[in-house]
Design a protein around this motif. Structure first.
Motif, PDB file in Angstrom:
ATOM      1  N   GLU A  36       0.861  -1.174   0.000  1.00 45.19           N
ATOM      2  CA  GLU A  36       0.000   0.000   0.000  1.00 45.19           C
ATOM      3  C   GLU A  36       0.901   1.230   0.000  1.00 45.19           C
ATOM      4  OE1 GLU A  36      -2.762   1.051   3.339  1.00 45.19           O
ATOM      5  OE2 GLU A  36      -3.793  -0.727   2.577  1.00 45.19           O
ATOM      6  N   THR A  37       0.708   2.110  -0.964  1.00 48.68           N
ATOM      7  CA  THR A  37       1.559   3.300  -1.037  1.00 48.68           C
ATOM      8  C   THR A  37       0.977   4.414  -0.186  1.00 48.68           C
ATOM      9  OG1 THR A  37       2.121   2.692  -3.275  1.00 48.68           O
ATOM     10  CG2 THR A  37       2.642   4.927  -2.618  1.00 48.68           C
ATOM     11  N   VAL A  39       1.595   8.412   0.533  1.00 52.74           N
ATOM     12  CA  VAL A  39       2.328   9.626   0.217  1.00 52.74           C
ATOM     13  C   VAL A  39       1.836  10.743   1.129  1.00 52.74           C
ATOM     14  CG1 VAL A  39       2.813   9.005  -2.165  1.00 52.74           C
ATOM     15  CG2 VAL A  39       0.697  10.177  -1.612  1.00 52.74           C
ATOM     16  N   TRP A 212      -3.203  -0.508 -17.417  1.00 50.66           N
ATOM     17  CA  TRP A 212      -2.785  -0.118 -16.072  1.00 50.66           C
ATOM     18  C   TRP A 212      -2.243   1.302 -16.026  1.00 50.66           C
ATOM     19  CZ3 TRP A 212       0.370  -4.695 -13.538  1.00 50.66           C
ATOM     20  CH2 TRP A 212      -0.512  -5.755 -13.273  1.00 50.66           C
ATOM     21  N   GLY A 213      -1.973   1.880 -17.192  1.00 50.15           N
ATOM     22  CA  GLY A 213      -1.428   3.227 -17.216  1.00 50.15           C
ATOM     23  C   GLY A 213       0.084   3.270 -17.169  1.00 50.15           C
ATOM     24  N   TYR A 332       2.656   8.992 -11.050  1.00 48.69           N
ATOM     25  CA  TYR A 332       1.326   9.008 -10.429  1.00 48.69           C
ATOM     26  C   TYR A 332       0.650   7.642 -10.538  1.00 48.69           C
ATOM     27  CZ  TYR A 332      -2.915  11.276  -8.763  1.00 48.69           C
ATOM     28  OH  TYR A 332      -3.985  11.654  -8.013  1.00 48.69           O
ATOM     29  N   THR A 333       0.831   6.975 -11.659  1.00 47.89           N
ATOM     30  CA  THR A 333       0.310   5.614 -11.770  1.00 47.89           C
ATOM     31  C   THR A 333       1.368   4.589 -11.349  1.00 47.89           C
ATOM     32  OG1 THR A 333       0.829   5.803 -14.102  1.00 47.89           O
ATOM     33  CG2 THR A 333      -1.487   5.922 -13.498  1.00 47.89           C
ATOM     34  N   VAL A 336       1.791   4.258  -7.446  1.00 53.33           N
ATOM     35  CA  VAL A 336       0.668   3.897  -6.594  1.00 53.33           C
ATOM     36  C   VAL A 336      -0.004   2.612  -7.107  1.00 53.33           C
ATOM     37  CG1 VAL A 336      -1.400   4.743  -5.446  1.00 53.33           C
ATOM     38  CG2 VAL A 336       0.351   6.363  -6.116  1.00 53.33           C
ATOM     39  N   SER A 337      -0.793   2.719  -8.163  1.00 57.40           N
ATOM     40  CA  SER A 337      -1.605   1.543  -8.527  1.00 57.40           C
ATOM     41  C   SER A 337      -0.767   0.427  -9.152  1.00 57.40           C
ATOM     42  CB  SER A 337      -2.752   1.957  -9.452  1.00 57.40           C
ATOM     43  OG  SER A 337      -2.271   2.593 -10.591  1.00 57.40           O
ATOM     44  N   GLU A 340       1.378  -1.254  -6.413  1.00 61.91           N
ATOM     45  CA  GLU A 340       0.567  -2.095  -5.514  1.00 61.91           C
ATOM     46  C   GLU A 340       0.185  -3.413  -6.185  1.00 61.91           C
ATOM     47  OE1 GLU A 340      -2.671   0.402  -4.276  1.00 61.91           O
ATOM     48  OE2 GLU A 340      -1.408   1.582  -2.934  1.00 61.91           O
ATOM     49  N   LYS A 341       0.129  -3.399  -7.530  1.00 59.21           N
ATOM     50  CA  LYS A 341      -0.232  -4.633  -8.232  1.00 59.21           C
ATOM     51  C   LYS A 341       0.948  -5.573  -8.397  1.00 59.21           C
ATOM     52  CE  LYS A 341      -4.058  -3.000 -11.052  1.00 59.21           C
ATOM     53  NZ  LYS A 341      -3.874  -1.574 -11.339  1.00 59.21           N
ATOM     54  N   ILE A 365       4.130  12.850  -7.522  1.00 62.34           N
ATOM     55  CA  ILE A 365       2.821  12.297  -7.173  1.00 62.34           C
ATOM     56  C   ILE A 365       2.013  13.329  -6.395  1.00 62.34           C
ATOM     57  CG2 ILE A 365       1.628  10.445  -5.934  1.00 62.34           C
ATOM     58  CD1 ILE A 365       4.083   8.717  -6.283  1.00 62.34           C
ATOM     59  N   GLU A 366       2.701  14.042  -5.467  1.00 67.07           N
ATOM     60  CA  GLU A 366       1.957  14.933  -4.572  1.00 67.07           C
ATOM     61  C   GLU A 366       1.930  16.369  -5.059  1.00 67.07           C
ATOM     62  OE1 GLU A 366       3.534  14.297  -0.654  1.00 67.07           O
ATOM     63  OE2 GLU A 366       4.337  12.445  -1.430  1.00 67.07           O
TER      64      GLU A 366
ATOM     65  N   HIS B  49      -6.456   3.412 -22.542  1.00 60.88           N
ATOM     66  CA  HIS B  49      -5.509   4.044 -21.621  1.00 60.88           C
ATOM     67  C   HIS B  49      -6.131   5.306 -21.023  1.00 60.88           C
ATOM     68  CE1 HIS B  49      -1.401   5.146 -20.257  1.00 60.88           C
ATOM     69  NE2 HIS B  49      -1.806   6.369 -20.468  1.00 60.88           N
ATOM     70  N   LEU B  50      -6.235   5.335 -19.689  1.00 62.21           N
ATOM     71  CA  LEU B  50      -6.714   6.545 -19.014  1.00 62.21           C
ATOM     72  C   LEU B  50      -5.511   7.445 -18.753  1.00 62.21           C
ATOM     73  CD1 LEU B  50      -9.070   8.022 -17.430  1.00 62.21           C
ATOM     74  CD2 LEU B  50      -8.132   6.932 -15.422  1.00 62.21           C
ATOM     75  N   GLN B 101      -6.572   2.675 -11.758  1.00 65.27           N
ATOM     76  CA  GLN B 101      -5.788   3.846 -11.358  1.00 65.27           C
ATOM     77  C   GLN B 101      -6.660   5.082 -11.147  1.00 65.27           C
ATOM     78  OE1 GLN B 101      -5.475   2.242 -14.240  1.00 65.27           O
ATOM     79  NE2 GLN B 101      -4.817   3.534 -15.908  1.00 65.27           N
ATOM     80  N   THR B 104      -6.815   6.465  -7.530  1.00 63.82           N
ATOM     81  CA  THR B 104      -5.850   7.457  -7.028  1.00 63.82           C
ATOM     82  C   THR B 104      -6.343   8.878  -7.301  1.00 63.82           C
ATOM     83  OG1 THR B 104      -4.249   5.872  -7.866  1.00 63.82           O
ATOM     84  CG2 THR B 104      -3.378   7.886  -6.924  1.00 63.82           C
ATOM     85  N   ARG B 124      -8.899   5.393   3.017  1.00 65.60           N
ATOM     86  CA  ARG B 124      -7.701   6.002   3.573  1.00 65.60           C
ATOM     87  C   ARG B 124      -7.375   7.332   2.880  1.00 65.60           C
ATOM     88  NH1 ARG B 124      -3.345   3.140   0.280  1.00 65.60           N
ATOM     89  NH2 ARG B 124      -4.630   1.966  -1.139  1.00 65.60           N
ATOM     90  N   PHE B 126      -5.155  10.278   1.215  1.00 65.27           N
ATOM     91  CA  PHE B 126      -4.129  10.159   0.191  1.00 65.27           C
ATOM     92  C   PHE B 126      -2.940  11.067   0.507  1.00 65.27           C
ATOM     93  CE2 PHE B 126      -2.647  11.080  -4.253  1.00 65.27           C
ATOM     94  CZ  PHE B 126      -2.044   9.852  -4.417  1.00 65.27           C
ATOM     95  N   ILE B 127      -3.140  12.373   0.462  1.00 66.40           N
ATOM     96  CA  ILE B 127      -2.018  13.287   0.694  1.00 66.40           C
ATOM     97  C   ILE B 127      -2.156  14.003   2.036  1.00 66.40           C
ATOM     98  CG2 ILE B 127      -0.910  15.410  -0.110  1.00 66.40           C
ATOM     99  CD1 ILE B 127      -1.551  14.461  -2.971  1.00 66.40           C
TER     100      ILE B 127
END
Lengths: 367, 185
Positions: A36-37, A39, A212-213, A332-333, A336-337, A340-341, A365-366, B49-50, B101, B104, B124, B126-127
């Motif tokens: 689990e990420t 930030v 998955w990005g 960003y992808t 995190v996602s 986690e995978k 990311i932030e 793709h997103l 994704q 997020t 949960r 996030f930032i």
């Protein structure tokens, strides 16, 4: 196999990445079962602060979105503003921007060499590559006056012209780096430890990668040829001849090979751009920055950075300040996602190693 | 190719889009059908793709603008799906069942703009941890007031003395008027 599950907090400080990010791992023995990420250690509210600054002042914040590679941020934002405004960029500026973007790519790859080898315990290469990176920072210093944060690529072109003798110095640096790459190859890619550690670790499945990005070297490491420089050519890339290396496998090893080959391609691009450098103006001057307004509009601009495709969504409401500047970084992808995978089933010792190969940059990311 | 995409979307969802540039298509849709459009784009039209989800606060119109950006890996086309939601009661359908994704992005928007996504997996933070104030990316959040109330002023800097004048006095040199020197007017 140990059946008892334990929680392990990796970070916020650890050798995997430049920046602070915590990964909460559930482990059985030394095998990760869940990741689990977390930030929040580096949030500096840059996007909020940019809304209170004018279009040019934003550059001082933009380049700090990601510390190891500030230039793609400047370039993408400058291109977004140019697109909204319809401002032309002189050909010379396009070539200079291409060279700066590629130099930034090489210096970031050299920093990555340090991180990737360091996270597998091979510290020598990191010392060498970070030392060699300084030669590129020297070029930046001559060109822009700064080593890391340049604020050099502005809407309408670049801030200064090439200084006298800079082109020759760049040729020499490229020749030197090309020779050094042989040494890097021997030290990292022919090293049995690195081969054993990297092969078959942190696999991203090819059929899921785009969904998955995943972007950039991790995507090309699964054998999919996607590069913004080819798909949506910007600046001078359409005039230049280069290849996009891809490797099959999707593991840390394939991603490392992609990066190794990309440095060679960057050197090739820089040499061509220096050969073909057009003369003329380098800057289509903007009006007084304090009174400068950008017409109403929006832009979604993508650039190929070292870690992959980055994009800026920029909105203008016709005033002297941006309405919204929103960065989508590769991390960003990836951080995190995707992370986690792919972490479940991996070894604890490989977590930092995988993080580094994905090119995760927490400040991105932030923001 | 772009016309085909627009025609297909128009046929299925009765929405009109516009071609912004050779690789960009803009579509504005009602918030209720956005998730259906995105699912259709992904499953039927190959936009797998997103790229991005962005949010813009239009406080004057009392609206949030949400922008979903999707990309087609073979055609290299990008579709931007825009929608507007009410700013007072911001609720938007959760799409992390279509793309993982998106979770997020939605968690970030929940914190930064206060937009609720019913059914969003993962409560949960996030930032921002333990954030009690107004969601900070809203336009009416006063950054300066928050900073003044939350952080202490660094001692020794309250009186805003002119440092340049002090340097001038000590060194005896005259400092140029930078504003005048570099002015373009």
């Amino acid at each position: 196999m140990i059946e008892k599950e334990t929680t392990l907090y990796l970070g916020p400080q650890h050798p995997g990445i430049t920046g602070n990010m915590m990964i909460k791992l559930k482990v059985k023995g030394d095998v990760v079962t869940q990741a689990e990420t977390h930030v929040g250690y580096l949030h500096r509210a840059f996007e909020k602060l940019i809304e209170r600054r004018n279009w040019l002042q934003s550059f001082t914040l933009l380049c700090r979105f990601c510390v190891p590679e500030p230039d793609p941020m400047e370039l993408t934002y400058a291109r977004a503003v140019e697109q909204i405004e319809g401002r032309e960029v002189p050909p010379r500026a396009k070539y200079i921007r291409t060279i700066v973007a590629e130099l930034a790519r090489i210096q970031s790859f050299l920093l990555w060499y340090g991180g990737q080898s360091g996270s597998s315990g091979l510290y020598t290469l990191g010392q060498w590559s970070v030392g060699d990176r300084n030669y590129i920072l020297d070029l930046f210093e001559d060109l822009t006056g700064a080593r890391i944060y340049h604020m050099y690529m502005w809407p309408g072109g670049v801030r200064r012209d090439l200084p006298t003798g800079w082109i020759d110095k760049t040729y020499k640096t490229m020749d030197y780096l090309e020779k050094r790459l042989e040494d890097y190859n021997k030290l990292l890619f022919e090293n049995a430890i690195f081969q054993k550690r990297a092969q078959g670790v942190g696999i991203i499945p090819k059929d899921k990668a785009i969904e998955w990005g995943v972007v950039g070297p991790p995507l090309r490491g699964t054998g999919i040829k996607h590069d913004v420089r080819i798909d949506e050519p910007y600046e001078a890339y359409a005039d230049l001849d280069f290849e996009v290396p891809t490797y099959e496998g999707g593991d840390v090893w394939a991603r490392a090979l992609v990066r190794r080959d990309e440095i060679k391609q960057s050197i090739r691009i820089i040499r061509q751009a220096l050969d073909k450098m057009p003369s003329g103006s380098y800057y289509n001057r903007i009006p007084n920055p304090m009174k400068w307004t950008v017409p109403t509009g929006e832009a979604w601009i993508k650039t190929e950075s070292v870690r992959g495709e980055i994009g800026f969504y920029v909105v203008s409401d016709g005033s002297s300040k941006p309405r919204r500047v929103h960065l989508k970084g590769a991390a960003y992808t990836h951080g995190v996602s995707v992370l986690e995978k792919i972490l479940p089933g991996q070894n604890i010792a490989d977590v930092s190693f995988i993080l580094n190969s994905l090119g995760v940059c927490p400040p991105e990311i932030e923001r | 190719m772009q016309e085909n995409i627009l025609n297909q979307l128009n046929k299925v969802f009765k929405i009109k889009g516009q071609v912004k540039s050779p690789l960009r298509i803009k579509v504005v849709a009602d918030k209720d059908i956005v998730s259906s459009i995105l699912l259709y784009l992904k499953a039927q039209m190959g936009f797998i793709h997103l790229n991005h989800i962005s949010c813009v606060d239009w406080i004057e119109d009392n609206k949030f603008e949400l922008v979903y950006i999707v990309w087609h890996p073979e055609q290299k086309q990008t579709v931007l799906v825009h929608t507007f939601i009410d700013r007072e009661n911001p609720v938007m359908e959760n799409i992390d069942t279509i793309w993982d994704q998106a979770n997020t992005y939605e968690r970030e928007m929940r914190e930064m703009f206060g937009i609720e996504f019913p059914g969003l997996v993962g409560d949960r933070e996030f930032i921002l941890e333990d954030w009690q104030e107004m969601p900070p990316m809203r336009r009416d959040f006063d950054t300066k007031r928050y900073a003044q109330e939350t952080y202490e002023t660094r001692p020794g800097r309250e009186n805003a003395r002119n440092v340049r004048l002090e340097i001038m006095k000590r060194s005896g040199e005259e400092l140029p008027d930078f504003a005048k020197k570099y002015s373009r007017d």
